[in-house]
Design an enzyme around this catalytic site. Structure first.
Site, PDB file in Angstrom:
ATOM      1  N   LYS A   1     -15.570  -2.048   2.872  1.00  0.00           N
ATOM      2  CA  LYS A   1     -14.872  -2.472   1.655  1.00  0.00           C
ATOM      3  C   LYS A   1     -15.906  -3.057   0.700  1.00  0.00           C
ATOM      4  CE  LYS A   1     -10.526  -3.691   3.969  1.00  0.00           C
ATOM      5  NZ  LYS A   1      -9.740  -4.824   4.526  1.00  0.00           N
TER       6      LYS A   1
ATOM      7  N   GLU B   1       0.808  -1.222   0.000  1.00  0.00           N
ATOM      8  CA  GLU B   1       0.000   0.000   0.000  1.00  0.00           C
ATOM      9  C   GLU B   1       0.841   1.272   0.000  1.00  0.00           C
ATOM     10  OE1 GLU B   1      -2.769  -0.582   3.186  1.00  0.00           O
ATOM     11  OE2 GLU B   1      -3.687  -2.316   2.199  1.00  0.00           O
TER      12      GLU B   1
END
Length: 430
Positions: free
Chosen positions: A339, A205
């Site tokens: 999500k 990330e």
């Protein structure tokens, strides 16, 4: 004008070089909506099923041709001719076509790709931004970014147990300023790591992933970087953790094994550990501090820490209204991580957010570790006035795409846009 004329899916790559699915929805007016589905590394056991081919001779078994086929051969004929503005109806048709509780037949990746592309096509046809289409006239709040600047756990190849160490620029007046503050800290962190002879390679990330002597050392180094950037910890910047504790929980022994530090802890001892960190550092949020099925441990953690910090359920809730309902009833956690691919449709995602907000839970819109150039989550964060977004470090195009979209949205909103900083934590003592 908004009638669906064609639906087409293809296999593309995500930020980790793994296959994922891209879906295009065409309308009779010629308008196109395109979406790409993300994929997680640390996935909750209760997430909707991401369909992979399993053919080891192709992409090491990670191909998604079956999901692509399900869109092109099964879903497309059923929704062609329908109105793209009927998002709820289209999502329901796909759920009925699948017929399983976890989307195992068609695949959550297939269903979500279509759901997102339909919403984008509808917004495009109406000539309005996606955030406005989904959120209406009151969609105006820019989220505080949770910027993952130091990685461990399954997002990195190092000896740090905690998966994500994040900075939150709560002292900023605008999103633009918040992004600048976080980015300056990120660059200063690189210098701090270099000065200590530590590695500056990055994880999935975009956060740095050095080997450290302890999880606490990561916090100490981040505090140094905040001060080096000229900001005040606890005032300008607060810290957030994603522990992803399910990843190091031993189900048989009911113990948490922090292999990086070489220690083993009970749920109670994990809460003691967090309590000590919260007293010492300006930590305002802890995500997945305990395992996804350790409901008793979560209850204790919420009881002891929930008045003072945000306790975020990710693997615990998996954006699922049934699991969230249980959390609300048992007073477990006080925030939900959202999500899209954990649940699989735009409609179900919005339902989970609404349920959380009605119960006084905060909401954090999140990316996955395997991301793409698709920036839908930026629009969703503003559409629902979530107040918080988690989309990685200010590095790697797959992460920066979301930040850049939020900058555009802030410009679109002009003086009506809001960035409320610390006030996003409306259910804790700040």
């Amino acid at each position: 004008m908004t009638i669906i004329s064609d639906v087409y899916a293809r296999e593309v790559l995500d930020s980790r070089g793994n296959p994922t699915i891209e879906v295009e929805v065409y309308l009779e007016s010629g308008v196109l909506g395109r979406a790409i589905v993300p994929s997680g590394a640390s996935t909750g056991a209760f997430e909707a099923v991401e369909l992979r081919d399993g053919d080891k001779g192709r992409y090491l078994g990670k191909g998604v041709l079956k999901a692509v086929e399900n869109v092109n051969d099964i879903i497309a004929p059923e929704i062609t001719g329908l109105d793209a503005l009927d998002q709820v109806a289209i999502d329901k048709i796909m759920l009925d076509l699948d017929g399983t509780p976890n989307k195992a037949k068609l695949g959550a990746n297939a269903i979500l790709g279509v759901s997102m592309a339909v919403a984008k096509a509808a917004a495009e046809a109406l000539d309005i931004p996606l955030f406005q289409y989904l959120g209406g006239v009151n969609a105006k709040q820019l989220p505080v970014p949770m910027m993952n600047i130091l990685n461990g756990g399954s997002h990195a190849d190092n000896n740090v147990d905690i998966q994500e160490f994040m900075v939150m620029p709560v002292g900023a007046k605008t999103f633009k300023e918040a992004l600048r503050m976080g980015t300056e800290i990120y660059h200063n962190l690189k210098d701090v790591l270099k000065s200590k002879g530590l590695a500056t390679g990055v994880g999935d990330e975009g956060g740095f992933a050095p080997n450290l002597s302890s999880n606490e050392e990561a916090l100490q180094i981040i505090m140094e970087a905040i001060e080096a950037a000229g900001y005040k910890p606890g005032v300008d910047i607060k810290l957030a953790l994603d522990v992803a504790a399910t990843e190091f929980y031993d189900e048989d022994e009911k113990l948490y094994k922090l292999t990086g530090e070489g220690v083993t802890k009970t749920a109670e001892e994990m809460v003691d550990f967090y309590e000590a960190l919260v007293k010492k550092y300006p930590i305002v949020s802890i995500e997945d501090g305990l395992s996804e099925d350790d409901w008793e441990g979560w209850r204790v953690m919420t009881e002891r820490l929930g008045d003072n910090i945000q306790i975020v359920g990710d693997d615990l809730f998996v954006t699922n209204t049934e699991r969230l309902k249980k959390g609300i009833q048992t007073k477990t956690a006080n925030s939900i991580l959202v999500k899209l691919n954990q649940i699989g449709t735009i409609t179900e995602t919005l339902d989970a957010i609404e349920m959380a907000k009605r119960a006084g839970y905060t909401t954090v819109i999140s990316h996955r570790s395997g991301e793409t150039e698709d920036a839908t989550i930026a629009d969703i964060a503003v559409a629902v006035n979530a107040g918080q977004i988690k989309t990685g470090a200010p590095a790697r195009t797959d992460r920066v795409a979301k930040y850049n979209q939020l900058l555009r949205i802030e410009d679109m909103l002009g003086f009506t846009g809001q960035y409320i900083g610390n006030e996003v934590f409306y259910n804790i003592k700040k």
